[in-house]
Scaffold this active site. Structure first.
Site, PDB file in Angstrom:
ATOM      1  N   HIS A  76      -8.509  -3.041   4.505  1.00  0.00           N
ATOM      2  CA  HIS A  76      -8.471  -3.263   5.402  1.00  0.00           C
ATOM      3  C   HIS A  76      -6.946  -3.190   6.535  1.00  0.00           C
ATOM      4  O   HIS A  76      -6.171  -4.034   5.620  1.00  0.00           O
ATOM      5  CB  HIS A  76      -9.528  -4.605   6.729  1.00  0.00           C
ATOM      6  CG  HIS A  76      -8.995  -5.917   6.376  1.00  0.00           C
ATOM      7  ND1 HIS A  76      -7.450  -6.355   6.811  1.00  0.00           N
ATOM      8  CD2 HIS A  76      -9.518  -6.431   4.963  1.00  0.00           C
ATOM      9  CE1 HIS A  76      -7.893  -7.833   6.032  1.00  0.00           C
ATOM     10  NE2 HIS A  76      -8.750  -7.548   5.082  1.00  0.00           N
ATOM     11  N   ASP A  78      -6.419  -4.040   9.317  1.00  0.00           N
ATOM     12  CA  ASP A  78      -6.003  -4.952   9.999  1.00  0.00           C
ATOM     13  C   ASP A  78      -5.529  -6.674   9.808  1.00  0.00           C
ATOM     14  O   ASP A  78      -5.630  -6.569   8.326  1.00  0.00           O
ATOM     15  CB  ASP A  78      -6.875  -5.203  11.067  1.00  0.00           C
ATOM     16  CG  ASP A  78      -8.069  -5.780  10.447  1.00  0.00           C
ATOM     17  OD1 ASP A  78      -8.503  -5.519  10.029  1.00  0.00           O
ATOM     18  OD2 ASP A  78      -8.976  -6.253  11.365  1.00  0.00           O
ATOM     19  N   GLU A 140     -11.894  -5.535  10.400  1.00  0.00           N
ATOM     20  CA  GLU A 140     -12.851  -6.242   9.389  1.00  0.00           C
ATOM     21  C   GLU A 140     -12.198  -7.865   9.571  1.00  0.00           C
ATOM     22  O   GLU A 140     -13.306  -8.164   9.482  1.00  0.00           O
ATOM     23  CB  GLU A 140     -11.857  -6.184   7.956  1.00  0.00           C
ATOM     24  CG  GLU A 140     -12.329  -6.472   7.248  1.00  0.00           C
ATOM     25  CD  GLU A 140     -12.492  -8.006   5.873  1.00  0.00           C
ATOM     26  OE1 GLU A 140     -12.824  -8.212   5.746  1.00  0.00           O
ATOM     27  OE2 GLU A 140     -11.304  -8.785   7.540  1.00  0.00           O
ATOM     28  N   GLU A 165      -9.013  -6.640  -1.606  1.00  0.00           N
ATOM     29  CA  GLU A 165      -8.981  -8.407  -0.968  1.00  0.00           C
ATOM     30  C   GLU A 165      -8.111  -9.084  -2.419  1.00  0.00           C
ATOM     31  O   GLU A 165      -8.432  -9.135  -3.694  1.00  0.00           O
ATOM     32  CB  GLU A 165      -9.921  -8.839  -0.590  1.00  0.00           C
ATOM     33  CG  GLU A 165     -10.471  -7.721   0.287  1.00  0.00           C
ATOM     34  CD  GLU A 165      -9.788  -8.271   1.228  1.00  0.00           C
ATOM     35  OE1 GLU A 165      -9.678  -9.386   2.009  1.00  0.00           O
ATOM     36  OE2 GLU A 165     -10.588  -7.806   3.036  1.00  0.00           O
TER      37      GLU A 165
END
Length: 378
Positions: A76, A78, A140, A165
């Site tokens: 993601h 963001d 996200e 992640e």
């Protein structure tokens, strides 16, 4: 044209704010960072497609090579907001100190795209026979809007997906979901000297709480997955507020709670359990109890434990896979292909002041990504 260095890309990502938040005063959109990613991956010879999912909210899909299957590297674009006044550094400038990169998004997780970029830049693409995809999603940290949209609309079907992640480069094969609701009880206010003048919302909420605690016990008894450190679903009462004065009958009471379901528990089934638990209370107090989602629910996720993809990535990383209790976009991308979560940095640094990523992750991450590209795209 000289291609930017790993550090140039990393700095550019961190210096380009892309905060997403349910608070409009914080929410910024991600157009600027998507434009930078588009320029960088286009310069590497990727075909880049940018989709505006909602006004100011964009997904990017970059593709290198043609054919069926291939590997999707996803993340993601963001970040969460930051705690003003609690950072030792400018959160929107990459700071190098004590063998660490400090900045908002260094670990969670814009920085991951710098690692993808560097691995792709170093790769000799001769002999490639399957495509490499790079997906950068929006929102996200709030609604998972970007991943939901991509999984529902993309025509591409990669063989495998890795979401970057922060897992300390340990493959994650499963995690719990997240359901968060508000229970609003509407009573009738009145003077406390005569209870018959009103309907006390706190007293009704007491019955709601009892029903939810019974449901929590039921979830623990009925569902168990030994692959998780906390092997049962959890139900947490997170926030409650009711009334405004000791001498008034409480007219309104509100509870926020969440449930973290195990993989395999359907969201519809869980919703039926939640509403069934409150059925008797609602029948006793018709029209006074309302259940409202705080956000779109996120299902649990698990990649089949004996899947060859898990074994392949475990071999590349030299460490066994595990499960975790936090959420990612994996439940949505898993709808397309077997998906693992694997990236540099620790989840312990996510959403914290002075977020950082240790230099120790740089070479191992580029190495693992390079090997994954070679294994699944050649």
């Amino acid at each position: 044209m000289q291609l930017p260095s790993f550090l140039d890309v990393y700095r550019g990502l961190i210096s380009t704010s892309s905060i997403s938040s349910s608070d409009p005063s914080w929410d910024q959109g991600n157009q600027a960072v998507i434009e930078k990613l588009s320029d960088w991956f286009s310069a590497l010879g990727f075909d880049v497609d940018v989709t505006e999912v909602e006004p100011g909210k964009y997904n990017l899909l970059a593709q290198k090579g043609q054919g069926e299957g291939g590997l999707l590297l996803a993340g993601h674009s963001d970040t969460v907001p930051f705690d003003q006044g609690r950072w030792s550094f400018d959160p929107h400038q990459l700071t190098e100190k004590d063998n660490k990169f400090y900045g908002l998004g260094t670990a969670d997780m814009k920085g991951f795209f710098a690692f993808i970029y560097e691995a792709a830049k170093r790769m000799d693409w001769k002999g490639q026979n399957k495509p490499l995809y790079v997906l950068a999603t929006c929102d996200e940290e709030t609604t998972m809007l970007g991943a939901r949209h991509f999984s529902a609309h993309t025509p591409f079907k990669p063989d495998y997906c890795i979401i970057g992640e922060p897992t300390s480069l340990v493959p994650v094969r499963g995690h719990k979901g997240h359901v968060a609701n508000v229970v609003r009880v509407t009573g009738k206010s009145g003077h406390s000297s005569d209870p018959s003048l009103g309907v006390n919302a706190i007293e009704i909420m007491h019955e709601v709480l009892f029903a939810l605690m019974q449901l929590r016990d039921t979830l623990i008894k009925q569902y168990h997955n030994p692959g998780f450190a906390i092997p049962s679903p959890t139900l947490n009462l997170g926030h409650i507020h009711g009334g405004d004065s000791a001498n008034r009958i409480c007219g309104c009471c509100e509870l926020h709670y969440d449930v973290r379901p195990l993989p395999g528990i359907s969201l519809d089934g869980l919703d039926n359990l939640l509403r069934g638990a409150l059925k008797e209370v609602e029948a006793k107090w018709p029209g006074r109890i309302e259940i409202v989602p705080l956000h779109e629910p996120i299902p649990g996720y698990e990649c089949q434990h004996d899947h060859p993809f898990i074994h392949g990535i475990e071999d590349l990383c030299g460490t066994p896979s595990q499960t975790v209790n936090y959420c990612t976009e994996a439940p949505f991308l898993q709808q397309l292909c077997p998906t693992l979560v694997l990236g540099p940095g620790s989840i312990d640094q996510a959403h914290q002041p002075d977020e950082f990523l240790a230099f120790d992750f740089i070479d191992p991450t580029i190495d693992v990504l390079s090997k994954a590209m070679r294994k699944y795209c050649f």
